[in-house]
Structure formats: C-alpha cells, structure tokens
Write an enzyme that holds these catalytic residues in place. Sequence first.
Site, PDB file in Angstrom:
ATOM      1  N   ARG A 209      49.669  38.160  43.253  1.00 12.39           N
ATOM      2  CA  ARG A 209      49.442  38.974  41.863  1.00 12.39           C
ATOM      3  C   ARG A 209      50.074  40.352  42.155  1.00 12.39           C
ATOM      4  O   ARG A 209      49.986  40.795  43.349  1.00 12.39           O
ATOM      5  CB  ARG A 209      47.950  39.349  41.767  1.00 12.39           C
ATOM      6  CG  ARG A 209      47.727  39.514  40.407  1.00 12.39           C
ATOM      7  CD  ARG A 209      46.292  39.702  40.002  1.00 12.39           C
ATOM      8  NE  ARG A 209      45.473  40.162  40.947  1.00 12.39           N
ATOM      9  CZ  ARG A 209      44.301  41.064  40.715  1.00 12.39           C
ATOM     10  NH1 ARG A 209      43.929  40.919  39.361  1.00 12.39           N
ATOM     11  NH2 ARG A 209      43.471  41.212  41.386  1.00 12.39           N
TER      12      ARG A 209
ATOM     13  N   THR B 183      51.932  45.273  38.071  1.00 11.12           N
ATOM     14  CA  THR B 183      51.949  44.705  36.758  1.00 11.12           C
ATOM     15  C   THR B 183      50.933  43.617  36.562  1.00 11.12           C
ATOM     16  O   THR B 183      50.226  43.236  35.418  1.00 11.12           O
ATOM     17  CB  THR B 183      52.910  43.804  36.536  1.00 11.12           C
ATOM     18  OG1 THR B 183      53.064  42.581  37.249  1.00 11.12           O
ATOM     19  CG2 THR B 183      54.279  44.761  36.649  1.00 11.12           C
TER      20      THR B 183
ATOM     21  N   ASP C 128      36.882  41.202  46.315  1.00 16.98           N
ATOM     22  CA  ASP C 128      38.156  40.301  46.378  1.00 16.98           C
ATOM     23  C   ASP C 128      37.540  39.134  47.179  1.00 16.98           C
ATOM     24  O   ASP C 128      37.078  39.064  48.314  1.00 16.98           O
ATOM     25  CB  ASP C 128      39.139  41.062  47.354  1.00 16.98           C
ATOM     26  CG  ASP C 128      40.336  40.409  47.399  1.00 16.98           C
ATOM     27  OD1 ASP C 128      40.236  39.259  47.744  1.00 16.98           O
ATOM     28  OD2 ASP C 128      41.332  40.859  47.242  1.00 16.98           O
TER      29      ASP C 128
ATOM     30  N   ASP D 153      39.507  38.099  50.625  1.00 16.99           N
ATOM     31  CA  ASP D 153      39.230  38.824  51.674  1.00 16.99           C
ATOM     32  C   ASP D 153      37.749  38.757  52.213  1.00 16.99           C
ATOM     33  O   ASP D 153      37.545  38.681  53.366  1.00 16.99           O
ATOM     34  CB  ASP D 153      39.405  40.271  51.047  1.00 16.99           C
ATOM     35  CG  ASP D 153      40.681  40.993  51.258  1.00 16.99           C
ATOM     36  OD1 ASP D 153      41.707  40.477  51.916  1.00 16.99           O
ATOM     37  OD2 ASP D 153      40.808  42.033  50.593  1.00 16.99           O
TER      38      ASP D 153
HETATM   39  N1  URA Z   1      40.618  38.438  42.400  1.00 14.70           N
HETATM   40  C1  URA Z   1      39.350  38.535  43.220  1.00 14.70           C
HETATM   41  O1  URA Z   1      39.013  38.201  44.371  1.00 14.70           O
HETATM   42  N2  URA Z   1      38.379  39.408  42.637  1.00 14.70           N
HETATM   43  C2  URA Z   1      38.467  39.818  41.378  1.00 14.70           C
HETATM   44  O2  URA Z   1      37.319  40.385  40.935  1.00 14.70           O
HETATM   45  C3  URA Z   1      39.360  39.694  40.542  1.00 14.70           C
HETATM   46  C4  URA Z   1      40.674  39.002  40.965  1.00 14.70           C
END
Ligand code: URA
Length: 214
Positions: free
Chosen positions: A109, A113, A205, A208
Amino acid sequence: MVEFDRSRVAVVDHPLVQHKLGILRDKRTGTKQFRDLVRELAHFECYEATRDLPLEDVEIETPISATTAKRIAGRKLAVVPILRAGLGMVDGVLDLVPAARVGHLGMYRDEVTHEPHEYYAKLPRDIAERTCLVVDPMLATGGSAEAALQYLRAHGATDIRFLCIVAAPEGLARVLEADDEVRVYTCSIDEGLNEAAYIVPGLGDAGDRIFGTL
Ligand code: URA
C-alpha cells in the site's frame, strides 16, 4: 455508515470468535498469542466459507458394518494470501483443508495515496478450476482486496470467497462494488477508517503484530 450489499457478507460471530477477537484487539496481546489467534480465527472463517461444498457418497466399512459415508466432491480449493498479513491465516485454512493449493499475491500500500501495487504473484496453474479462499486479516480501504480479486478474475478464477478478520464498511463497499460475485466472510464489521486508513477500533497493523515487526 457507508452502505454495502449485506447479502454477500457473512459475519462469523460465534461466541468463541468474539472472545478470541477481543483478545486479538487488545494492544497488550503479544506476537505469539496474536499469531495463534489469527490461525484459530481462520479455522472458523474457513469452516463458514466452505459450508456449501458439495458432498458425494462413498462406501466404506467401519469396524462394525458396511455404511455409506460422505466425502467432499467437485472443485478443489486454493488459499490465496495477500502478502504479508494474509500469510497469518494460511495455516488455519490448511489445518482444515490440508490438500488445498497455496497461491501468493503481493500487494503493498502506497503510504501517501493508500493505493495498492502488485509486486509478486504466483498462483496454482489450475486456479480457474479451484474455489479460491483469498485471505487477508484486515479489509480496510479495500484497495488491495480489489486488486487481488481483479488479478484472480483475470487469471480465470470464477469462485472466489474473501476471508478477513476485521472489515471496515468502506472496504466492504469497495470490494462488493468492484466484484459482483465475491462473498466476504469477516468476524467483525468495525466503525470505519481513520485518517491514516487504519480500521477503528481495529487491532492495529495486523502484519506487524503477526510477525513481531512493531
Ligand atoms: N491494515 C492493517 O493491518 N490494519 C488496519 O487497521 C488497516 C490496514
């Protein structure tokens, strides 16, 4: 709230799922437990997403008598994780469907953007003949999911089910609008996205937290 076609969304909200999801969301939950929970939640999602698989009769003998048992018939499965967080759900699907093939789709991602870019793709050769379970724990903007579905359709996939753990209404709307056949399985539909495109309340995330790269 953003509107979307609820008839193509299944919320897997069994009490065990809700309990595990609560622990998953908690910021105090460490990597090992987080990873285990993602795998366990993938079991529940896979269970629901494969509920309509056709069965056929097979004659067997139990230690007591002959009987007619059932086995899965027809299309074979492929699990397709969207890298990187989707990898966390693969073993959960394979625990239930050990013979499934695994395709990989790498999307990243753009930080500015938030748009997806494909950087890696490797699918089973016969993807068009398989029921595809696309897995990604977080359906946020829907950008990566939309790109993954487009890629699979372009390679002949016809039966696609998208499995996530937490979905934002914005992501659901985008995916369901872009692909008029996919069904989405999620453990929760959350409130929405914040300005950084994270799901609120979400769980942070997912990649992570699965891989301990916080
Ligand atoms: N990706 C993630 O890991 N967490 C989010 O909240 C949005 C995208």
